[in-house]
Design an enzyme around this catalytic site. Structure first.
Site, PDB file in Angstrom:
ATOM      1  N   ASP A  89       7.842   2.626  10.001  1.00 48.23           N
ATOM      2  CA  ASP A  89       6.658   2.934   9.199  1.00 48.23           C
ATOM      3  C   ASP A  89       5.805   3.861  10.059  1.00 48.23           C
ATOM      4  O   ASP A  89       5.201   3.440  11.047  1.00 48.23           O
ATOM      5  CB  ASP A  89       5.872   1.657   8.853  1.00 48.23           C
ATOM      6  CG  ASP A  89       4.789   1.961   7.816  1.00 48.23           C
ATOM      7  OD1 ASP A  89       4.403   3.141   7.701  1.00 48.23           O
ATOM      8  OD2 ASP A  89       4.341   1.027   7.133  1.00 48.23           O
ATOM      9  N   ILE A  91       2.975   5.486   9.592  1.00 50.50           N
ATOM     10  CA  ILE A  91       1.550   5.109   9.625  1.00 50.50           C
ATOM     11  C   ILE A  91       1.405   3.874   8.739  1.00 50.50           C
ATOM     12  O   ILE A  91       1.409   3.975   7.512  1.00 50.50           O
ATOM     13  CB  ILE A  91       0.620   6.247   9.137  1.00 50.50           C
ATOM     14  CG1 ILE A  91       0.835   7.525   9.967  1.00 50.50           C
ATOM     15  CG2 ILE A  91      -0.841   5.791   9.218  1.00 50.50           C
ATOM     16  CD1 ILE A  91      -0.130   8.670   9.656  1.00 50.50           C
TER      17      ILE A  91
HETATM   18  C1  IPD Z   1       0.686  -1.030   3.627  1.00 54.03           C
HETATM   19  C2  IPD Z   1      -0.176  -1.805   4.586  1.00 54.03           C
HETATM   20  C3  IPD Z   1      -1.034  -2.800   3.823  1.00 54.03           C
HETATM   21  C4  IPD Z   1      -0.202  -3.743   3.036  1.00 54.03           C
HETATM   22  C5  IPD Z   1       0.701  -2.980   2.099  1.00 54.03           C
HETATM   23  C6  IPD Z   1       1.546  -1.978   2.856  1.00 54.03           C
HETATM   24  P1  IPD Z   1       1.336   1.465   4.328  1.00 54.03           P
HETATM   25  O1  IPD Z   1       1.531  -0.153   4.329  1.00 54.03           O
HETATM   26  O2  IPD Z   1       0.625  -2.507   5.505  1.00 54.03           O
HETATM   27  O3  IPD Z   1      -1.800  -3.582   4.694  1.00 54.03           O
HETATM   28  O4  IPD Z   1      -1.028  -4.608   2.307  1.00 54.03           O
HETATM   29  O5  IPD Z   1       1.535  -3.914   1.428  1.00 54.03           O
HETATM   30  O6  IPD Z   1       2.315  -1.243   1.947  1.00 54.03           O
HETATM   31  O7  IPD Z   1       1.556   1.907   2.921  1.00 54.03           O
HETATM   32  O8  IPD Z   1      -0.024   1.738   4.797  1.00 54.03           O
HETATM   33  O9  IPD Z   1       2.407   1.929   5.246  1.00 54.03           O
END
Ligand code: IPD
Length: 272
Positions: A89, A91
């Protein structure tokens, strides 16, 4: 035979390099695009960071596989094989990155035979580098970290997230969970990054976190970091953790994990 020490040195170098992009861009204006819905955001920097990491790994390990948030189309099925696979991931906490809230990180895990060998979560804004290697403990900026010893839900500090889906069924279930937990725990918190939430459990700063609807790239590194910090990582209904299930529950102790899993209203998103 793959040299994991060498992989670790190499990925740390790339993650640090990627971190300087995030540090440089977080407070600058950005073009923001949406993915699955209006609150599922992406910027060119998410894509550039992911490319930097993938290109860097491929130049040394051309046969390695990748599961990356920005190289996976929205809704596309991902496949995890036994081959060395980097789950990235670029970011995590893109919403925070877009707003300039400094809780955002890069999350990278290396899985071999579907088992996590390396987990790294790096917040370059606050200079928090969480690292773990299978069987070798978990660390924050090189110093060992450990989960809290909390066993009781009524004394626990909990991380929750609404996530980046606006599916009415999921929102309803999360609001039910927030309502039922508010009356039973010390407090609820929300950092906006699933990976950092898990690291806060590893650090002992909170006692438990759970989320429905996240993806493999949000949780693969955090799972190893929590377990190496002495915590438990399971499915929110109490079964074994499954990185592709889009469900996670991490806690300081098995007693706490089980107590929470028994009262949560469950949500089962489509698997990764
Ligand atoms: C998100 C973050 C967020 C969580 C979401 C994720 P992203 O990731 O981790 O805290 O609640 O489910 O999708 O999209 O910022 O990589």
């Amino acid at each position: 035979m793959l040299d994991i020490d060498e992989c670790y040195i190499e990925i740390l170098r790339l993650v640090k390099q990627a971190g300087s992009i995030i540090r440089e861009k977080i407070y600058q204006p950005k073009d923001v695009l949406t993915k699955s819905c209006d609150v599922d955001l992406v910027t060119e920097w998410d894509q550039k960071v992911e490319k930097l990491v993938i290109d860097g790994v491929l130049s040394k390990y051309p046969d390695h596989k990748f599961i990356g948030e920005e190289t996976t189309a929205s809704g596309q099925k991902i496949e995890l094989t036994d081959a060395p696979t980097w789950i990235i991931d670029p970011i995590d906490g893109t919403m925070n990155f877009v707003h300039g809230l400094p809780h955002t990180c890069i999350s990278v895990a290396l899985l071999i035979n579907k088992t996590a060998e390396i987990g790294i979560v790096y917040n370059p804004i606050l200079e928090q580098l969480f690292t773990a290697r299978k069987g070798k403990g978990a660390f924050l900026n090189g110093a060992p970290i450990h989960v809290s010893e909390e066993k009781e839900l009524r004394k626990a500090l909990i991380m929750v997230e609404m996530g980046t889906s606006r599916d009415p069924e999921k929102l309803k279930i999360m609001l039910q969970n927030i309502t039922l937990l508010t009356a039973r725990v010390h407090g609820l918190r929300s950092l906006g990054s699933a990976a950092l939430n898990m690291c806060m459990v590893a650090l002992g700063g909170v006692d438990v976190c759970f989320e429905f609807g996240i993806h493999a790239w949000d949780i693969a590194a955090g799972d190893l970091i929590v377990r190496e910090a002495g915590g438990v990582s399971i499915d929110p209904a109490g079964g074994p953790f499954d990185v592709m299930s889009r469900r996670t529950l991490c806690a300081s102790t098995k007693e706490l994990a089980q107590e929470l899993s028994k009262i949560l209203v469950q949500y089962y998103p489509e698997r990764d």
